[in-house]
Design a protein around this motif. Structure first.
Motif, PDB file in Angstrom:
ATOM      1  N   LYS A 172     -57.082  30.011  -7.718  1.00 28.64           N
ATOM      2  CA  LYS A 172     -56.019  30.751  -9.065  1.00 28.64           C
ATOM      3  C   LYS A 172     -55.039  29.402  -9.081  1.00 28.64           C
ATOM      4  N   THR A 173     -54.500  28.924  -8.195  1.00 31.07           N
ATOM      5  CA  THR A 173     -53.467  27.968  -8.306  1.00 31.07           C
ATOM      6  C   THR A 173     -53.848  26.690  -8.231  1.00 31.07           C
ATOM      7  N   LEU A 174     -54.975  26.589  -7.735  1.00 32.81           N
ATOM      8  CA  LEU A 174     -55.467  24.781  -7.420  1.00 32.81           C
ATOM      9  C   LEU A 174     -54.615  23.923  -6.840  1.00 32.81           C
ATOM     10  N   GLU A 175     -54.101  24.489  -5.882  1.00 31.92           N
ATOM     11  CA  GLU A 175     -53.102  23.443  -5.353  1.00 31.92           C
ATOM     12  C   GLU A 175     -53.746  22.248  -4.615  1.00 31.92           C
ATOM     13  N   ALA A 176     -52.990  21.113  -4.443  1.00 27.85           N
ATOM     14  CA  ALA A 176     -53.559  19.903  -4.068  1.00 27.85           C
ATOM     15  C   ALA A 176     -53.988  20.026  -2.665  1.00 27.85           C
ATOM     16  N   GLU A 177     -53.264  20.765  -1.720  1.00 28.12           N
ATOM     17  CA  GLU A 177     -53.680  20.832  -0.364  1.00 28.12           C
ATOM     18  C   GLU A 177     -54.516  22.276  -0.236  1.00 28.12           C
ATOM     19  N   PRO A 178     -55.221  22.637   0.569  1.00 30.10           N
ATOM     20  CA  PRO A 178     -55.690  23.699   1.044  1.00 30.10           C
ATOM     21  C   PRO A 178     -54.462  25.014   1.442  1.00 30.10           C
ATOM     22  N   SER A 179     -54.778  26.468   1.036  1.00 31.65           N
ATOM     23  CA  SER A 179     -53.904  27.347   1.237  1.00 31.65           C
ATOM     24  C   SER A 179     -54.719  28.481   2.232  1.00 31.65           C
ATOM     25  N   MET A 180     -55.804  28.437   2.312  1.00 33.51           N
ATOM     26  CA  MET A 180     -56.371  29.303   2.900  1.00 33.51           C
ATOM     27  C   MET A 180     -57.772  28.992   3.898  1.00 33.51           C
ATOM     28  N   PHE A 181     -57.963  29.540   4.968  1.00 37.20           N
ATOM     29  CA  PHE A 181     -58.789  29.431   6.039  1.00 37.20           C
ATOM     30  C   PHE A 181     -59.653  30.593   5.941  1.00 37.20           C
ATOM     31  N   HIS A 182     -60.812  30.604   5.869  1.00 38.94           N
ATOM     32  CA  HIS A 182     -61.700  31.647   5.642  1.00 38.94           C
ATOM     33  C   HIS A 182     -62.737  31.787   7.020  1.00 38.94           C
ATOM     34  N   LEU A 183     -62.563  32.621   7.673  1.00 41.71           N
ATOM     35  CA  LEU A 183     -63.201  32.966   9.078  1.00 41.71           C
ATOM     36  C   LEU A 183     -64.309  34.004   8.881  1.00 41.71           C
ATOM     37  N   LYS A 184     -65.268  33.566   9.012  1.00 41.66           N
ATOM     38  CA  LYS A 184     -66.519  34.524   8.615  1.00 41.66           C
ATOM     39  C   LYS A 184     -67.090  35.406   9.835  1.00 41.66           C
ATOM     40  N   ASN A 185     -66.334  34.889  10.871  1.00 42.14           N
ATOM     41  CA  ASN A 185     -67.002  35.717  12.091  1.00 42.14           C
ATOM     42  C   ASN A 185     -65.775  35.976  12.982  1.00 42.14           C
ATOM     43  N   THR A 186     -66.107  36.797  13.921  1.00 43.93           N
ATOM     44  CA  THR A 186     -65.164  37.220  15.043  1.00 43.93           C
ATOM     45  C   THR A 186     -64.935  35.927  15.955  1.00 43.93           C
ATOM     46  N   VAL A 187     -63.777  35.421  16.391  1.00 41.77           N
ATOM     47  CA  VAL A 187     -63.813  34.249  17.215  1.00 41.77           C
ATOM     48  C   VAL A 187     -62.815  34.752  18.490  1.00 41.77           C
ATOM     49  N   ILE A 188     -63.263  34.369  19.811  1.00 42.49           N
ATOM     50  CA  ILE A 188     -62.705  34.951  20.921  1.00 42.49           C
ATOM     51  C   ILE A 188     -62.041  33.719  21.526  1.00 42.49           C
ATOM     52  N   LEU A 189     -60.854  33.521  21.572  1.00 44.22           N
ATOM     53  CA  LEU A 189     -60.145  32.362  22.332  1.00 44.22           C
ATOM     54  C   LEU A 189     -59.913  32.717  23.751  1.00 44.22           C
ATOM     55  N   ASP A 190     -59.459  31.531  24.474  1.00 43.94           N
ATOM     56  CA  ASP A 190     -59.107  31.822  25.773  1.00 43.94           C
ATOM     57  C   ASP A 190     -57.981  32.827  26.118  1.00 43.94           C
ATOM     58  N   LYS A 191     -58.277  33.681  26.774  1.00 43.93           N
ATOM     59  CA  LYS A 191     -57.298  34.725  27.089  1.00 43.93           C
ATOM     60  C   LYS A 191     -56.126  34.273  27.977  1.00 43.93           C
ATOM     61  N   VAL A 192     -56.537  33.604  28.862  1.00 47.13           N
ATOM     62  CA  VAL A 192     -55.611  33.306  29.991  1.00 47.13           C
ATOM     63  C   VAL A 192     -54.393  32.260  29.318  1.00 47.13           C
ATOM     64  N   TYR A 193     -54.754  31.387  28.556  1.00 48.09           N
ATOM     65  CA  TYR A 193     -53.853  30.546  28.056  1.00 48.09           C
ATOM     66  C   TYR A 193     -52.917  31.045  26.831  1.00 48.09           C
ATOM     67  N   LEU A 194     -53.780  31.891  26.017  1.00 48.15           N
ATOM     68  CA  LEU A 194     -52.973  32.655  24.958  1.00 48.15           C
ATOM     69  C   LEU A 194     -51.912  33.633  25.677  1.00 48.15           C
ATOM     70  N   LYS A 195     -52.165  34.117  26.642  1.00 48.89           N
ATOM     71  CA  LYS A 195     -51.303  35.056  27.489  1.00 48.89           C
ATOM     72  C   LYS A 195     -50.066  34.154  28.004  1.00 48.89           C
ATOM     73  N   LYS A 196     -50.113  33.039  28.403  1.00 54.52           N
ATOM     74  CA  LYS A 196     -49.105  32.345  28.919  1.00 54.52           C
ATOM     75  C   LYS A 196     -48.505  31.656  27.550  1.00 54.52           C
ATOM     76  N   LEU A 197     -49.010  31.782  26.604  1.00 49.79           N
ATOM     77  CA  LEU A 197     -48.081  31.505  25.415  1.00 49.79           C
ATOM     78  C   LEU A 197     -47.333  32.532  24.785  1.00 49.79           C
ATOM     79  N   GLY A 198     -47.517  33.782  25.568  1.00 50.49           N
ATOM     80  CA  GLY A 198     -46.896  34.953  25.120  1.00 50.49           C
ATOM     81  C   GLY A 198     -47.451  35.817  24.125  1.00 50.49           C
TER      82      GLY A 198
END
Length: 227
Positions: A172-198
């Motif tokens: 719609k806006t045709l911005e020069a830089e990307p404005s959207m990240f399309h995640l088509k599947n569930t992603v599981i990240l490292d639980k221990v490290y994310l917990k340490k981040l808060g």
């Protein structure tokens, strides 16, 4: 009688000495344990502040249901976003030559009241996203490597330094830089490290998430909701 009395006195003296030594041993042991505990907690606190980087690739994510650890598989035909974590220091990782310890909340504050990624996109000034790479003087050339940071316990940010094929421009806006990240599947990240981040979760559901581009430092900040 005198001999018996002397024997009793000797026994009492031996008993008193033994008790005193035992008390000294108990005191030293307690002090040693206290010191060990202190050193352990210091090491734990230090390890919680180590820097980790995610590599996001267009591969199949294969997870072990027992411990929820995942790996990326590029040999199959099923393609989706997959993430692998690399923590520094790593002698085989050219990102940085030495260990990095930090408090990321001093670089990008982590007490935001917004719990919706698109609310952050609409309300937050992009200039608040300082470049973690620049502050720490890191060299990150890959467009798929991102440094994770917590905005609050529900919102995870991934800071990229180049656009990649997982980011899109708003038609719609045709911005020069990307404005959207399309995640088509569930992603599981490292639980221990994310917990340490808060963060209190490590699962990212499929959907469209905002990319906030900071023109000053050329950072692409993907804002994600974790569960």
């Amino acid at each position: 009688m005198k001999k018996v009395a002397l024997n009793i006195v000797a026994v009492l003296l031996i008993t008193l000495c033994a008790c005193e030594q035992e008390n000294n041993i108990e005191e030293q042991t307690a002090e040693d344990v206290k010191e060990i505990d202190g050193n352990t907690s210091k090491k734990a606190r230090a390890s919680q502040r180590g820097l980790c980087i995610y590599s996001l690739t267009l591969d199949k994510q294969i997870c072990d249901d027992r411990d929820r650890t995942c790996r990326c598989d590029s040999s199959g035909s099923v393609i989706g976003v997959c993430a692998q974590i690399q923590c520094l220091p790593n002698v085989f990782n050219p990102i940085t030559p030495g260990p990095v310890y930090l408090n990321l909340c001093k670089i990008i504050k982590c007490d935001w009241v917004y719990n919706d990624p698109w609310s952050i996109y609409d309300n937050v000034d992009p200039r608040v996203f300082n470049s973690i790479k620049d502050v720490l003087k890191l060299t990150i050339k890959s467009d798929t490597k991102a440094i994770p940071f917590a905005m609050n316990k529900n919102i995870l940010g991934l800071q990229f330094y180049k656009p990649n094929n997982m980011m899109y421009r708003d038609s719609k806006t045709l911005e020069a830089e990307p404005s959207m990240f399309h995640l088509k599947n569930t992603v599981i990240l490292d639980k221990v490290y994310l917990k340490k981040l808060g963060l209190k979760g490590n699962v990212i559901k499929p959907g469209k998430y905002p990319v906030i581009f900071n023109k000053r430092n050329k950072t692409y900040n993907v804002i994600l909701k974790v569960k």
